[in-house]
Design a protein around this motif. Sequence first.
Motif, PDB file in Angstrom:
ATOM      1  N   TYR A 352       0.830  -1.199   0.000  1.00 12.53           N
ATOM      2  CA  TYR A 352       0.000   0.000   0.000  1.00 12.53           C
ATOM      3  C   TYR A 352       0.871   1.259   0.000  1.00 12.53           C
ATOM      4  O   TYR A 352       0.573   2.235  -0.676  1.00 12.53           O
ATOM      5  CB  TYR A 352      -0.908   0.029   1.238  1.00 12.53           C
ATOM      6  CG  TYR A 352      -2.043  -0.968   1.218  1.00 12.53           C
ATOM      7  CD1 TYR A 352      -3.039  -0.938   2.183  1.00 12.53           C
ATOM      8  CD2 TYR A 352      -2.108  -1.961   0.252  1.00 12.53           C
ATOM      9  CE1 TYR A 352      -4.067  -1.847   2.178  1.00 12.53           C
ATOM     10  CE2 TYR A 352      -3.137  -2.888   0.251  1.00 12.53           C
ATOM     11  CZ  TYR A 352      -4.108  -2.827   1.221  1.00 12.53           C
ATOM     12  OH  TYR A 352      -5.116  -3.747   1.232  1.00 12.53           O
ATOM     13  N   ASN A 353       1.945   1.256   0.768  1.00 12.53           N
ATOM     14  CA  ASN A 353       2.831   2.423   0.775  1.00 12.53           C
ATOM     15  C   ASN A 353       3.526   2.597  -0.568  1.00 12.53           C
ATOM     16  O   ASN A 353       3.792   3.722  -0.988  1.00 12.53           O
ATOM     17  CB  ASN A 353       3.867   2.304   1.899  1.00 12.53           C
ATOM     18  CG  ASN A 353       3.267   2.638   3.249  1.00 12.53           C
ATOM     19  OD1 ASN A 353       2.348   3.454   3.358  1.00 12.53           O
ATOM     20  ND2 ASN A 353       3.761   2.001   4.290  1.00 12.53           N
ATOM     21  N   LEU A 355       2.134   2.004  -3.346  1.00 15.37           N
ATOM     22  CA  LEU A 355       1.143   2.668  -4.202  1.00 15.37           C
ATOM     23  C   LEU A 355       1.170   4.178  -3.964  1.00 15.37           C
ATOM     24  O   LEU A 355       0.963   4.965  -4.876  1.00 15.37           O
ATOM     25  CB  LEU A 355      -0.267   2.133  -3.909  1.00 15.37           C
ATOM     26  CG  LEU A 355      -0.594   0.716  -4.375  1.00 15.37           C
ATOM     27  CD1 LEU A 355      -2.018   0.342  -3.986  1.00 15.37           C
ATOM     28  CD2 LEU A 355      -0.417   0.568  -5.877  1.00 15.37           C
ATOM     29  N   LEU A 356       1.422   4.571  -2.700  1.00 21.58           N
ATOM     30  CA  LEU A 356       1.476   5.999  -2.395  1.00 21.58           C
ATOM     31  C   LEU A 356       2.767   6.636  -2.904  1.00 21.58           C
ATOM     32  O   LEU A 356       2.771   7.794  -3.321  1.00 21.58           O
ATOM     33  CB  LEU A 356       1.397   6.221  -0.878  1.00 21.58           C
ATOM     34  CG  LEU A 356       0.140   5.755  -0.144  1.00 21.58           C
ATOM     35  CD1 LEU A 356       0.218   6.127   1.320  1.00 21.58           C
ATOM     36  CD2 LEU A 356      -1.101   6.345  -0.778  1.00 21.58           C
ATOM     37  N   PRO A 358       5.310   5.575  -5.505  1.00 21.04           N
ATOM     38  CA  PRO A 358       5.731   4.606  -6.512  1.00 21.04           C
ATOM     39  C   PRO A 358       7.195   4.729  -6.920  1.00 21.04           C
ATOM     40  O   PRO A 358       7.745   3.779  -7.455  1.00 21.04           O
ATOM     41  CB  PRO A 358       4.810   4.904  -7.700  1.00 21.04           C
ATOM     42  CG  PRO A 358       4.300   6.276  -7.468  1.00 21.04           C
ATOM     43  CD  PRO A 358       4.261   6.490  -6.007  1.00 21.04           C
TER      44      PRO A 358
END
Lengths: 586, 350
Positions: A352-353, A355-356, A358
């Motif tokens: 998830y991080n 995705l934040l 990239p």
Amino acid sequence: MNIENPPPSNLSLAVDIGSITTRCMLFDPIDDRYHLIGIGKAPTTLGLYGEDVRLGLRLALEELQANTGKIFLDGQKQLIQPVSRDGDGVALAVATVSAGPPLKLLLVSLSKTAANPILDKLTRSTYTGQVKSLSMIDDIEPAALIDAILVFKSDIVMIVGSTDKGNQSAILRFLEPVRIALKLLPEILQPEILFIGNGKQKTVVQSLFENSPRFHPMACDSLDLEGELLERAREILAKITINIRLRQIPGLKEVQEVVNGNLYPTYWGFFRALRILNKGLPAQKGVTGIDIGFKTAIFIGCYAEDVSLGIYPMNDWPGEEDLLPEFTDRLKSQKSLVSNGLSQESVEEYYYNHLLYPLSLPVSKSEKDITAEINRIILNSIVERQRKDFPVGMQTSEGGFITWGEPILVSGSALTNSDSLSQSCLALLDSMQPVGITTIVTDIHQAGASLGILASFNSSTSPHLLDFNLFLHLATVINPVGRSSTGTPILRVKITIDDGAECVMDVRQGDLEVIPLAPGKNANLQLQPFHRYDIGMGGAGRGGRVRVSGSVLGIIIDARGRPLIFPDDQEQRKASYRKSLWMLGG
Amino acid sequence: MTLPVTHYIQKATIVRQRTLPAPARILVRRGQIVGTLDPVVEELFVSRHLLLDAARGLGVSAERADQLFAAKIGKNVTIRDLLAGPVGLTRRVIRAPASGKVVLAENGQILLELNEQPFQLKSGLPGEVIDLISESGVVIQAHGALIQGAWGNGQINHGEIFPLLDQPDFQLTPDVLGIHLAGKILVSGYCDHAELFELAAQNNIRGIILSSMRPALAAFALNTSIPVMLLEGFGRHALNQSAFDTLRSCEGLSGALNAEWRRSQFHNRPELVAAGPDGDTGKQLKSFDFPAPGNCIRLVGTSVLGRSARLMDLTGDVTLPNKLTAAAAVIQFPDGELVTMPLGNLEILD
């Protein structure tokens, strides 16, 4: 050399606008090979507070110019094309784009029977995300149908005819709400319409949609889209994809003008590169291409004229419609993890991080392990999806295995990062489980897609256009298939290196062995399988001689068995993974 | 290589576009002062319709039905208004079954666009409309403090900024919430409780800003009606010192929290804008910049979230301790520690 009249420059510029990074590569085509002169990179500036992609492109071009010392930007920071009298500029510029949201596809079937399985192949032939299917067998009120279409706001409407002659009035009645809905959409939301069907149905459909500027008819007598027909449909889809991106992505139209119209979807370039390889290589075993990007995973298999293309946009954010549920399920399952000491929550948190952020890279060893684990999960998910569509010529008659051809070309920074190659290789072997003999080649500069496009401007179709100096030969892999108990010798390997060194070893069932053979060295392998093991040299028990080139990881003999069975117990699974990774030098 | 810029700035001129992808109706005028929740753009396109087969209802051919239409395209009708007819001995007619607008009348069919509230895009920050973008949206300018986040749940609201943390690694728990916090935008550290968001909404809390939270809580945050913004990311991470100091300095100010985050199409970040003094203009803001020695930077990537440092030197490509090779920089933490970090794991702090 007359310095007043320097030889004309043939420098070619290839731009790739990715979801995260815009990349500019400068090539010098010499003797049918494209030599990479330099690369410039910048973040893709898509829609950032009013900016458009041209900012990122300009920054990448400036970096390329600084890196190469060559001049191809004029005083106004515009690309010099064609080559100037002073030898500045480029002779050819092409661009590829993969940025943009997943495409929404409305699939309208005029058939009264079950959906054509070919349609699934076609929907996977571009950056398709959500798919809504409508069929003449559906019982839906026209107004509800109109609303559904208007709410969905598809980018592409694919109307597929039926195999029978079709009742014209029934077709008209069914499509009338579709026509109305599309007519109501504002110009900017008008989808591209692709029709595939026989001539009679084409006439009917065309009468409804021919005034649409975005209508693409493809008449064909049969819906068994194979070979040329499937290729043509894919070409139309690639053109449609660019039409959509030109509307969606601010600044892309101007980029298209800069490259004189030579703008293509990135997957199309990669696809073309694989096709060229497949046609040109003497072995004719077929080839496989894998590209794991930040937002899209691509899987391509080519064997003779049979081509399998699977493009899988990955979730932009969990919580939205799950575009690759197999991946999400595996990500959330502790049972799927194999790596050392990882918890499911740590893997999810890192994902998830990422995705934040990239652009971020793994900093610690555990983050590197997690990255490898996520790549493995992605690979498993798309291999499972794509396996059934892979070319028949690459599927073995027994066991349902896939040879994957030779080479397996791997692209995308997720798999080609130079310091995770052992982990990437193991992830590839564990997910794909190739059989027989193959080589793994990595596209370390992400140049494959650009080369595939540039090659279309070169009359030669030799695979040397894909200069293997640009690609890293990662490993030669030998995968015996058969049955015997763990520890049984199943293959004798005699290696004779060109410098005269020799070695003989027996490989046992269950083992993963590596014979080092550095890049630049060549050797002959004499292979003799025991117990009727098949190593892809003409049948069970048949061996022979193979000429191999050196590679980063050397010659890998994967005798762990096919299919690979991982222990249920997590500790045993971790131990097995650690052992295999250690053997590969990780 | 350019790096993203993250703003934790006390005085800035903030300019934002507010646009809709479809052709849209602009609801404000140039020079107008708007509030955070004021609608500024409205979708023109509504997607609820009713299709009436007038030909069938009147018992005539489609061509004949076209001649009997009483309502023209574009006409607003209310329920029971005459749409077509009369025809025949029995004077058959078609009446509107619901209120709406006639958008299509052809081939014997009438399509009504039903009266529904179109989607309206809110301003997202208090300021002045300084420009209009034809058929698309507006440009709004505001002055004040700007704190940018990493992730948001898409909601917008405004309230008094209320830091609920005395240390950057404070953990927010549901027991501290209550009606006494109504009207406030809470600023806190880490959250591990799924019920916190709904409890906050029930107590009329206007928004929540956290340093980080567990990944599993994302689904709960997405389902709540109040804006939720993360400043660092997912997992347990303290707030970086720069954000902590800036947010503490905004205590008591009126804040607009726009937690929109659309990574798929636009790289717009969730933001908190704290109203600045009237007429006070600050510096213009960059979204990307070239890193240079002396920059304040924040670290991104799971294991380093929540830390800030100073960039000392750009090293070019180096091999890191985990054997990765990447363009990197030498950074110095406040305690003097020097570390080499990939450029991809840095954002410039402003």
